[in-house]
Design a protein around this motif. Sequence first.
Motif: not given
Length: 279
Positions: A181-189
């Motif tokens: 999973i790339d850019d983890f922490g920016t995608g999901y609430s």
Amino acid sequence: HAKSSGKNQFHYFSEELQQAAERRISVESEIRQALTNREFIPYFQPQIDTETKKIIGAEALVRWQHSEQGLIGPGEFLDIAEETGQIKEIDQQILEKAIAQRAEWAQSEGIKSDFRIAINISARHLRDESFTARVKSLISKYQLDPSVIELEIVESELVNDFEMAVKVIDELNELGVILAIDDFGTGYSSLSYLKHLKVHTLKVDRSFIIDVATSNIDCNLFKGLINLGQSMKLQIVVEGVENIEQFEKCELYHAEIVQGFYFSKPLDAKAFREFYRSY
Ligand code: C2E
Ligand code: MG
Ligand code: MG
Ligand code: MG
């Protein structure tokens, strides 16, 4: 500026839209030409083991080798390619070139047999029934162990058609490739999606490392993300490490792998090979 009133506002707005539409059409046709000419090439950025300090692999990042404009980064064309769907063909070319390069390196002495190559793919592929088969045929064409291939999917792109994504990710796991999973922490609430996806690696987004050396809040958030991943037995890669202070935080919290300008910028294949040799 869009706040100015009346006719002006409309005029301005439509002019902007017009320009965006024109850019889209011209970039789209240039991309089409570039795909035919195979002008998209992978650059490689080393990934380093925090403990041993050895290079364990590389991330392949697309560059457009434009005949007149020189080297163009993905920021200039990826949004349009996503919109038009051309990203699927770009990814396909990068996938093949990166795998071919990995196979060529396997022949040269020095590159370790478990050297991993990470390749970014658009989540569009996760809505494509034939993607796994295409990855499989490339791996057998170049006679690679599937476990040296890691596929990175941007977290925020997973929202669309999550069920289908789970299915394709299961198939890819079955094939033996590694998923990240790339850019983890920016995608999901909500993070509950993580328990439904069989992924191996979390790449902590660059935004979380920027101020770790100067801000306690940032430092705690960074540590929390790493702990979260580790508690789920996921491998942690921190990207965007630019200085020693940031690297020391990665060591302190036992992030396993780091990547960033502190070690090297993305390099063309030849320069990467040199970097690897002399590292
Ligand atoms: P990403 O996969 O998260 O890649 C990290 C980006 O950060 C890369 O930008 C890399 O050059 C840059 N970077 C690495 N280390 C540092 C650092 O220490 N400091 C800073 N400021 N930046 C650093 P790049 O190459 O421009 O790629 C941007 C994004 O484009 C990538 O983000 C990825 O999401 C996407 N991308 C790149 N290649 C491909 C591809 O072949 N296919 C697809 N679908 N997407 C791609
Ligand atoms: Mg990436
Ligand atoms: Mg990233
Ligand atoms: Mg990114």
